[in-house]
Each structure stands twice: as structure tokens, then as C-alpha cells.
Write a protein that holds these residues in place. Structure first.
Motif, PDB file in Angstrom:
ATOM      1  N   LEU A 178      -0.130  40.424  37.388  1.00  0.00           N
ATOM      2  CA  LEU A 178      -1.366  40.395  37.584  1.00  0.00           C
ATOM      3  C   LEU A 178      -1.827  39.050  38.251  1.00  0.00           C
ATOM      4  O   LEU A 178      -1.167  37.808  38.186  1.00  0.00           O
ATOM      5  CB  LEU A 178      -2.241  40.165  36.381  1.00  0.00           C
ATOM      6  N   HIS A 179      -2.784  39.019  39.313  1.00  0.00           N
ATOM      7  CA  HIS A 179      -3.332  37.947  39.800  1.00  0.00           C
ATOM      8  C   HIS A 179      -4.563  37.746  39.545  1.00  0.00           C
ATOM      9  O   HIS A 179      -5.746  38.400  39.388  1.00  0.00           O
ATOM     10  CB  HIS A 179      -3.452  38.372  41.538  1.00  0.00           C
ATOM     11  N   MET A 180      -4.896  36.620  38.613  1.00  0.00           N
ATOM     12  CA  MET A 180      -6.102  36.504  37.826  1.00  0.00           C
ATOM     13  C   MET A 180      -6.852  35.248  38.657  1.00  0.00           C
ATOM     14  O   MET A 180      -6.142  34.155  39.056  1.00  0.00           O
ATOM     15  CB  MET A 180      -6.012  35.952  36.493  1.00  0.00           C
ATOM     16  N   GLN A 181      -7.986  35.488  39.042  1.00  0.00           N
ATOM     17  CA  GLN A 181      -8.650  34.431  39.979  1.00  0.00           C
ATOM     18  C   GLN A 181     -10.050  34.189  39.263  1.00  0.00           C
ATOM     19  O   GLN A 181     -10.675  35.077  38.814  1.00  0.00           O
ATOM     20  CB  GLN A 181      -8.923  35.188  41.226  1.00  0.00           C
ATOM     21  N   GLY A 182     -10.270  33.074  39.516  1.00  0.00           N
ATOM     22  CA  GLY A 182     -11.685  32.387  38.863  1.00  0.00           C
ATOM     23  C   GLY A 182     -11.721  31.118  39.309  1.00  0.00           C
ATOM     24  O   GLY A 182     -11.626  30.394  40.372  1.00  0.00           O
ATOM     25  N   SER A 183     -12.739  30.048  38.521  1.00  0.00           N
ATOM     26  CA  SER A 183     -13.082  28.796  38.967  1.00  0.00           C
ATOM     27  C   SER A 183     -12.014  27.969  38.324  1.00  0.00           C
ATOM     28  O   SER A 183     -11.299  28.193  37.474  1.00  0.00           O
ATOM     29  CB  SER A 183     -14.556  28.452  38.491  1.00  0.00           C
ATOM     30  N   SER A 184     -12.225  26.462  38.828  1.00  0.00           N
ATOM     31  CA  SER A 184     -11.102  25.611  38.594  1.00  0.00           C
ATOM     32  C   SER A 184     -11.592  24.855  37.408  1.00  0.00           C
ATOM     33  O   SER A 184     -10.836  24.061  36.574  1.00  0.00           O
ATOM     34  CB  SER A 184     -11.204  24.708  39.579  1.00  0.00           C
TER      35      SER A 184
END
Length: 266
Positions: free
Chosen positions: A213-219
């Protein structure tokens, strides 16, 4: 919302998947109408301006025809416009949903509890797969996949998921969920995937697997959480972007997660 394909999405595999599975019904859009066409003798074609009604009709018809024992596949073709979903889609046992590459289901309003709703599995164990295309929350849908007391073999694969107003994928008392080869994007300050004990049923999340899975969000937020009563959950080859915060495994004051397997995540 536009999302580019990430490394977790295998286009060639998705095309092979589409070619290998015969569909019971095919859904497509032309102008203002959404059509469903039967591929089995004796089944009935239908059309309606409400995309969600047509999709739910296909799911229910396949389920009822097989008595919940023998299912089938609903194939959703790419359209010039996104499919608008204004009510949650009730998933059924042994009914698979396959989206053509670049087909998109877009939430037209806030859906409760989610666009795809798996619930009440105490009475029904699911053997279901949803794969391909894009699932978009339009920044108004609270969640895109909700698994409340859902058990069985439920596969999510080869898709992009994002645009939820809150957490894209929620598990509460879920067993046997398998998500693989996906890109999941969370809004600022939210998890991509959250496993939390079901508050009213007092059931935990066990034996779920998340692969490639490539999980992407805020830092500023963690992207994956296991909270409270949970054992035997696996993360394998998952990528967190940005990498400021990755996963969070924490007790809830009563239960502590156990036997969590983490392999090659970064």
C-alpha cells in the motif's frame, strides 16, 4: 480531486484481472442515464439516471439470484463522467465489484457510514472482492470503506482511494480484511486506515492484512493506526508518504494490540 498512480498500483495486473473474470452484469453511462446490461440468459437490462441505484440494483440482483451462496461479478466501465454516488452502497456476500481502469465512483454528498458499507456480518460472512478504478470521496464523504463487525475474506485491491472528509478506510470489529496494491490518500490530520475496537459490540480487529500500500497524507499526522483490541494484523511492504509519521500502534486503556507483524515498511 486528481491522483496520480503510485508505485503500489500495478496497471498490467489490473488489466489481466479484468480479462480473467466474466461479469454477470456490465454497467456503463451514456449521457444522463446509467445502464446495466445482463450477460446471463434470463436476466433483465435496466437504466436509471441515478448511478448508485443502478449499481445497488446489480449487486442485489446477483446476490438474490444466487441465494447468497452463488454470486457473480458486477463490472463497471469507464465513462466520460464519474459515477455519482449519493447513498451508501450495501455490499453483499459473494458479489464482486470490478471497475475498469480509470472508472471512478465519486461521492456526491456525505454518506453514512461510508460509500461501501460492510455491516452486520454476525448474520452474514462476506466473501467479496472490490478492485480496479478510483474511489473518490469528493471531500464530502466521511469514509469510503466501512467494516463494522465484518468477517470473512474481503479483498480490496488494484485501486486508488482518496478524497474522504475523514478516514478513507475504517475497521471496527473486522476480521479477514485484505487490502493490497492500492494508493490511499487521507485528508490533513487523518489516518488513511484506522483499526479501532467496535465501541458498542465490544469486538476487536483481528487477522487483517495490508500489502503493498502507498499511504499518503499530511506531515502532521500518522497514516495508519491500530488502536486497542487487535491481534494478528500484518503490514507488508507498505510505503508512507511523507515519512514524518508512519504507523501508530497504541492501547485504548483496556486492550493492547498484540502479534502485529510488520515487514519491509518505510
Amino acid at each position: 480531486m486528481s491522483m496520480s498512480l503510485g508505485t503500489a498500483f500495478d496497471q498490467a495486473r489490473a488489466r489481466r484481472l479484468q480479462a480473467s473474470i466474466p461479469a454477470s452484469y456490465i454497467i456503463h453511462k451514456e449521457g444522463s442515464l446509467c445502464y446495466i446490461e445482463a450477460t446471463r440468459p434470463g436476466s433483465t437490462d435496466w437504466n436509471d439516471p441515478d448511478d448508485e441505484e443502478v449499481i445497488q440494483y446489480g449487486i442485489d440482483t446477483i446476490y438474490n439470484a444466487g441465494g447468497g451462496v452463488f454470486g457473480g461479478t458486477l463490472f463497471i466501465k469507464k465513462a466520460s463522467a464519474d459515477y455519482s454516488i449519493n447513498n451508501d452502497i450495501i455490499c453483499r456476500n459473494r458479489v464482486d465489484i470490478l471497475l475498469e481502469r480509470d472508472a471512478c465512483l465519486l461521492a456526491g454528498q456525505n454518506l453514512s457510514p461510508a460509500m461501501f458499507n460492510f455491516e452486520n456480518a454476525a448474520a452474514t460472512t462476506y466473501f467479496t472482492k472490490i478492485s480496479g478504478g478510483r474511489i473518490e470521496g469528493g471531500n464530502v464523504c466521511d469514509s469510503l470503506f466501512s467494516f463494522l463487525d465484518a468477517t470473512g475474506n474481503i479483498f480490496l485491491e488494484e485501486m486508488e482511494v482518496g478524497g474522504a472528509a475523514s478516514i478513507p478506510i475504517k475497521l471496527a470489529g473486522a476480521w479477514g480484511i485484505r487490502a493490497r496494491n492500492m494508493k490511499v490518500t487521507a485528508p490533513t490530520g487523518a489516518y488513511c486506515i484506522d483499526l479501532t475496537r467496535h465501541a458498542s459490540a465490544h469486538t476487536g480487529n483481528h487477522l487483517n492484512t495490508f500489502t503493498n500500500l502507498h499511504m499518503q497524507g499530511s506531515s502532521t499526522s500518522y497514516l495508519f493506526r491500530i488502536n486497542g483490541d487487535a491481534y494478528g494484523n500484518t503490514l507488508d511492504r507498505c510505503f508512507f508518504s511523507p515519512t514524518t509519521h508512519g504507523m501508530k500502534i497504541v492501547g485504548d486503556g483496556t486492550y493492547i494490540p498484540t502479534l502485529t507483524h510488520i515487514r519491509d515498511c518505510w
